[in-house]
Design an enzyme around this catalytic site. Structure first.
Site, PDB file in Angstrom:
ATOM      1  N   TRP A  32      60.668  34.216  45.504  1.00  0.00           N
ATOM      2  CA  TRP A  32      59.546  34.362  45.110  1.00  0.00           C
ATOM      3  C   TRP A  32      59.373  33.920  43.791  1.00  0.00           C
ATOM      4  CZ3 TRP A  32      54.784  35.641  46.841  1.00  0.00           C
ATOM      5  CH2 TRP A  32      53.981  36.044  45.929  1.00  0.00           C
TER       6      TRP A  32
ATOM      7  N   GLU B 272      53.774  46.793  50.207  1.00  0.00           N
ATOM      8  CA  GLU B 272      54.482  47.500  48.994  1.00  0.00           C
ATOM      9  C   GLU B 272      53.710  48.753  48.794  1.00  0.00           C
ATOM     10  OE1 GLU B 272      55.243  44.801  45.943  1.00  0.00           O
ATOM     11  OE2 GLU B 272      55.199  43.034  47.286  1.00  0.00           O
ATOM     12  N   TYR B 273      54.092  49.923  49.513  1.00  0.00           N
ATOM     13  CA  TYR B 273      55.292  50.165  50.260  1.00  0.00           C
ATOM     14  C   TYR B 273      54.953  51.099  51.216  1.00  0.00           C
ATOM     15  CZ  TYR B 273      57.780  48.104  46.257  1.00  0.00           C
ATOM     16  OH  TYR B 273      57.868  47.329  45.250  1.00  0.00           O
TER      17      TYR B 273
ATOM     18  N   TYR C  34      64.665  41.860  43.027  1.00  0.00           N
ATOM     19  CA  TYR C  34      64.354  41.581  41.662  1.00  0.00           C
ATOM     20  C   TYR C  34      63.530  42.582  40.994  1.00  0.00           C
ATOM     21  CZ  TYR C  34      60.994  39.522  45.103  1.00  0.00           C
ATOM     22  OH  TYR C  34      60.278  39.228  46.127  1.00  0.00           O
ATOM     23  N   ASP C  35      63.296  42.190  39.996  1.00  0.00           N
ATOM     24  CA  ASP C  35      62.122  43.334  39.132  1.00  0.00           C
ATOM     25  C   ASP C  35      62.709  44.798  38.956  1.00  0.00           C
ATOM     26  OD1 ASP C  35      60.297  41.376  38.762  1.00  0.00           O
ATOM     27  OD2 ASP C  35      59.129  42.026  40.300  1.00  0.00           O
TER      28      ASP C  35
ATOM     29  N   GLY D  53      49.387  40.833  52.372  1.00  0.00           N
ATOM     30  CA  GLY D  53      49.426  42.007  51.654  1.00  0.00           C
ATOM     31  C   GLY D  53      50.104  41.646  50.030  1.00  0.00           C
ATOM     32  N   GLY D  54      51.207  41.999  49.655  1.00  0.00           N
ATOM     33  CA  GLY D  54      51.549  41.722  48.154  1.00  0.00           C
ATOM     34  C   GLY D  54      51.497  43.070  47.461  1.00  0.00           C
TER      35      GLY D  54
END
Length: 367
Positions: free
Chosen positions: A347, A147-148, A209-210, A104-105
């Site tokens: 990551w 995601e997601y 994060y992000d 995924g990603g």
């Protein structure tokens, strides 16, 4: 005396319960991206595997609802067998290391909606892929980075709140270890049944994060991975602490939550102030994309000038960056340990220094 003892026991029974004990072995997990083999020249052999309990290879793709290699040349086509053959050799040198294939990603999650229509077929395709004779024995399980589910990332999904849990349940018993990356955003966490997902997973990796720095770059400048809220933070709920609390409130056991740490920074340019909260003219330049840069580069090019919310920031030459350092990573790992989390994940590993400074900071607290 007996009355006093009874009162003390009653008070003890009414006091807040202590956090559950931490798992016997805290997990130190790192993602290795298949693209590390290209411009970054970060090869599988460069991974400090002795500092890890688990290595996640990113990313396989989900094609027509089925597991498939993400980059055939990098995965197995390049000389000496590709990344997967190198992963096998890495495992031989580190026999306690567990390796999972992650699917995924951000840009590869669209296929999960189709997979959710037939979880059993999806799981069978993943089982067949990791048992392929060309690399049988390398992979100990599957990681799902969707995601997601039932929410929007690069694409939007409407599979329903139980879709992720159904995929993980189908994988359970077929592929060994089963794990999933989950949102850091509390709103997205409420879109799917992550308690049910956790019942079928060995852990859920919270992408803490992000939170900031992914937009057009006008500011205000803010730490992209704060552990806690701080004065002036644009959204007090956009913190790792809130993510963990939300997962716990939704019914996910602490021991199945891994805290996510980014090995990179988010940055702005045209910034006049050294502290957070300033306006900017745009995203700071990065080697591979605007507004993002590896820790290895930032640690020397724009070293930290302050700490806020449990993470670091740096001002240099009109630029403003936020990123984690060994010191702030140790703070986050102490938080994970003291809150009985299952460990932490990074990551991703190619952003670290050549001597794995950040990964060693993680491991020093968790192992």
């Amino acid at each position: 005396m007996r009355l006093l003892l009874a009162v003390l026991l009653l008070l003890a029974g009414c006091s807040a319960a202590p956090p559950p004990p931490a798992p016997a072995e805290l997990k130190v997990v790192g993602y290795y991206p298949s693209w590390g083999t290209y411009a970054r020249d970060f090869q599988v052999a460069d991974v400090a595997a002795d500092q890890l309990t688990h290595l996640l290879y990113a990313f396989g793709k989900v094609d027509d609802g089925r597991c498939a290699p993400g980059d055939p040349w990098a995965d197995y086509g390049k000389p000496a067998g590709g990344n997967i053959a190198e992963l096998g050799r890495l495992k031989q040198r580190n026999p306690r290391l567990k390796i999972l294939w992650s699917f995924g990603g951000w840009s590869g999650s669209a296929g999960f909606s189709k997979a959710a229509e037939d979880p059993a077929a999806f799981a069978e395709s993943c089982r067949a892929l990791i048992r392929d004779p060309r690399w049988a024995g390398v992979f100990d399980g599957i990681d799902i980075d969707w995601e997601y589910p039932n929410a929007c990332g690069e694409t939007c999904d409407t599979s329903g709140p139980g879709a992720l849990a159904a995929l993980l349940a189908a994988l359970r018993g077929k592929v060994g270890l089963v794990t999933a990356a989950v949102p850091g955003d509390a709103g997205k966490l409420r879109k799917a049944d992550y308690a049910a997902a956790a019942r079928h997973a060995d852990w859920l990796g919270a992408m803490t994060y992000d939170f900031y720095g992914t937009g057009p770059g006008r500011g205000p400048t803010a730490a992209h991975s704060p552990l806690t809220a701080y004065p002036g933070i644009p959204s007090p709920a956009a913190t790792a602490e809130t993510t963990v609390r939300t997962l716990r409130d939704l019914g996910v056991p602490a021991g199945k939550i891994l805290l996510g740490v980014g090995f990179y920074g988010r940055g702005w340019t045209g910034v006049a102030a050294a502290t957070p909260g300033a306006t900017a003219t745009g995203q700071a330049p990065g080697r591979y994309a605007p507004g993002i840069e590896d820790y290895e580069v930032l640690s020397s090019r724009c070293p930290p000038t302050g700490t806020i919310g449990g993470t670091s920031y740096a001002a240099c030459g009109g630029q403003w960056w936020s990123y984690d350092t060994p010191a702030t990573i140790r703070i986050k790992m102490e938080y994970a340990r003291s809150n009985a989390l299952g460990g932490a994940f990074a990551w991703e590993l190619s952003g670290d220094t050549k001597d794995a400074t950040l990964l060693r900071a993680m491991s020093s607290v968790l192992r």
